[in-house]
Design an enzyme around this catalytic site. Structure first.
Site, short mmCIF file in Angstrom:
data_model
loop_
_atom_site.label_atom_id
_atom_site.label_comp_id
_atom_site.label_asym_id
_atom_site.label_seq_id
_atom_site.Cartn_x
_atom_site.Cartn_y
_atom_site.Cartn_z
N ARG A 260 0.85 -1.20 0.00
CA ARG A 260 0.00 0.00 0.00
C ARG A 260 0.88 1.24 0.00
O ARG A 260 1.85 1.32 0.74
CB ARG A 260 -0.93 0.01 1.22
CG ARG A 260 -2.01 -1.06 1.14
CD ARG A 260 -2.98 -0.99 2.29
NE ARG A 260 -3.92 -2.10 2.21
CZ ARG A 260 -4.81 -2.40 3.15
NH1 ARG A 260 -4.89 -1.66 4.24
NH2 ARG A 260 -5.63 -3.43 3.01
N ARG A 275 1.78 1.39 10.29
CA ARG A 275 1.35 1.84 8.96
C ARG A 275 2.57 1.77 8.03
O ARG A 275 3.43 2.66 8.05
CB ARG A 275 0.80 3.26 9.03
CG ARG A 275 0.07 3.71 7.77
CD ARG A 275 -0.31 5.18 7.86
NE ARG A 275 -1.29 5.43 8.90
CZ ARG A 275 -2.61 5.42 8.71
NH1 ARG A 275 -3.10 5.16 7.52
NH2 ARG A 275 -3.43 5.68 9.71
N GLU A 347 -7.12 -0.43 14.71
CA GLU A 347 -7.63 -1.52 13.88
C GLU A 347 -6.56 -2.57 13.60
O GLU A 347 -5.48 -2.25 13.14
CB GLU A 347 -8.15 -0.96 12.55
CG GLU A 347 -8.65 -2.03 11.59
CD GLU A 347 -8.75 -1.54 10.15
OE1 GLU A 347 -8.64 -2.39 9.26
OE2 GLU A 347 -8.91 -0.32 9.94
N SER A 350 -10.42 -6.38 9.77
CA SER A 350 -11.77 -5.99 9.37
C SER A 350 -12.37 -7.11 8.55
O SER A 350 -11.65 -7.97 8.01
CB SER A 350 -11.75 -4.69 8.57
OG SER A 350 -11.08 -4.87 7.34
N ARG A 387 0.52 -6.27 11.40
CA ARG A 387 0.09 -5.25 12.35
C ARG A 387 -0.23 -5.84 13.73
O ARG A 387 -0.13 -5.15 14.75
CB ARG A 387 -1.13 -4.52 11.79
CG ARG A 387 -1.69 -3.44 12.66
CD ARG A 387 -2.83 -2.70 11.99
NE ARG A 387 -2.34 -1.67 11.10
CZ ARG A 387 -3.02 -0.55 10.80
NH1 ARG A 387 -4.22 -0.36 11.32
NH2 ARG A 387 -2.53 0.34 9.99
#
Length: 422
Positions: A260, A275, A347, A350, A387
């Site tokens: 990403r 991140r 987070e 998800s 993460r």
């Protein structure tokens, strides 16, 4: 894309979805108008083509002395048919462009609003407390010799890192634990491609408002995926799926490295590995009958929560508001773990119910009892990722800077119970 019959029969429902997302409502009217124009162009073209076919028979049967004049009329009619066909092509292109700008229709009870308007469904576990000043995961990783950010930056730039020794093994342990859980629940493991074609990326809805997050290899016209969801959704593109007699979902667990760009995140989470540009992830993906989608969504959440609980993490499950949903999601639940040094939930995973949106775009269907085909529903949910290491290190740290390994991970680490400084 969205259900075209729904667009024609109940555009107000789609407008309500757009309002819940905080997105343009007028685009729905534009889509209705474009659909009307497209259908009118098709009707006109088909009428002219039928006239042309009938006139051709007249020319064929006409006497020789009349044929020259009739041929001229046929040529003029052919020109009109060609022009009408061009109008159909233009109308279809306009309609496709407009309707693809409409994201999936959110489910009726999804919270309205933006990123901060989520609804907390439940909070589970005990918030960790320390009788010492806890270190953040970056300091812990450096102290333990398991995360090397300076060398990651030296080699690749900001938001890159090395996992070393037990840090690398910890990630692999997490991924293997998740994979074992997935297999136990009937998911077939897949190692997926991380480079995909534009039609696959677009079909899953990742080339809309989030296109800036995606790495593209222009010379090859390929995209690096930010989740194996993309490859898993494209796995059955242009196919008709067969479900067994019980209608059980077709389930896959995709293991892949993910990429990403983190565009627009300058200044956010610069420290550590929360991140980053590259990470590993195990993604669950389900193809289901549309009427089973909501039940499957709850099953995916339950699997994620089981992992969280067994890792001894304090977490909450939130119902994400419409304005914070991705293009393809009709509903999304995030699971956020408590990060002690940040004093907040972050987070970790998800899971999204994409209803029939992706399947329509990728043409994944099943055969109904009537023999006709209809789009399936698709769902996805993360079961392990880099993460997670952040919450594990910070939650299970001790005063001497060591970290207790959650019991469920120890068999995957050769029985290591505590990660100590190298």
């Amino acid at each position: 894309m969205i259900d075209l019959q729904l667009l024609r029969d109940n555009p107000d429902l789609i407008k309500a979805s757009q309002e819940a997302r905080g997105a343009s409502v007028s685009v729905v009217d534009d889509a209705v108008s474009a659909d009307t124009a497209r259908r009118a162009a098709i009707t006109s073209f088909e009428a002219l083509r039928a006239e042309q076919n009938a006139f051709g028979k007249t020319v064929a049967k006409a006497p020789k002395d009349e044929k020259a004049a009739l041929v001229q009329q046929a040529q003029a009619l052919a020109a009109k048919v060609k022009e009408a066909q061009a109008e159909v092509t233009a109308a279809e292109e306009t309609f496709d462009r407009v309707v693809r700008a409409i994201p999936n229709v959110v489910l009726p009870d999804v919270p309205k609003g933006g990123e901060d308007d989520f609804v907390t469904l439940r909070t589970v576990g005990t918030k960790p407390e320390f009788d010492f000043e806890p270190k953040d995961h970056a300091d812990l990783g450096e102290h333990l010799g398991i995360i090397d950010i300076p060398r990651g930056v030296k080699v690749s730039g900001s938001r890159f890192y090395f996992l070393r020794g037990l840090g690398a093994r910890l990630e692999i342990a997490l991924m293997n634990l998740g994979l074992d859980r997935a297999v136990q629940h009937g998911f077939e493991p897949l190692i997926t491609p991380t480079l995909v074609r534009p039609e696959t990326m677009a079909g899953t809805g990742f080339l809309g408002e989030h296109a800036a997050e995606v790495y593209r290899l222009e010379a090859d016209d390929l995209y690096l995926t930010g989740t194996s969801e993309v490859a898993l959704a494209g796995f059955h593109a242009d196919e008709i799926l067969s479900f067994d007699e019980s209608g059980d979902p077709v389930r896959y667990a995709g293991w892949s490295t993910c990429y990403r760009r983190e565009a627009g995140s300058a200044g956010k989470d610069n420290r550590g590995i929360l991140r980053v540009h590259q990470f590993n992830k195990l993604e669950m993906f389900s193809y289901v009958l549309p009427e089973q989608a909501e039940a499957e969504h709850q099953r995916l959440v339950a699997m994620q929560e089981s992992m969280m609980q067994d890792l001894g993490l304090h977490y909450r499950v939130i119902d994400v508001a419409g304005g914070d949903l991705g293009t393809s999601a009709a509903r999304k639940y995030d699971i956020e773990a408590w990060v002690p040094t940040q004093g907040t939930f972050r987070e970790l995973t998800s899971t999204s119910n994409c209803t029939t949106f992706q399947a329509r775009r990728l043409d994944v269907r099943y055969r109904t009892e009537s023999g006709k085909t209809a789009p399936v529903a698709t769902l996805n949910g993360t079961l392990a990722t880099t993460r997670w290491i952040v919450a594990i290190l910070e939650t299970h740290q001790q005063a001497d800077g060591s970290v207790v390994v959650p019991e469920v991970l120890r068999p995957y680490l050769g029985g290591v119970e505590v990660i100590e400084p190298r």
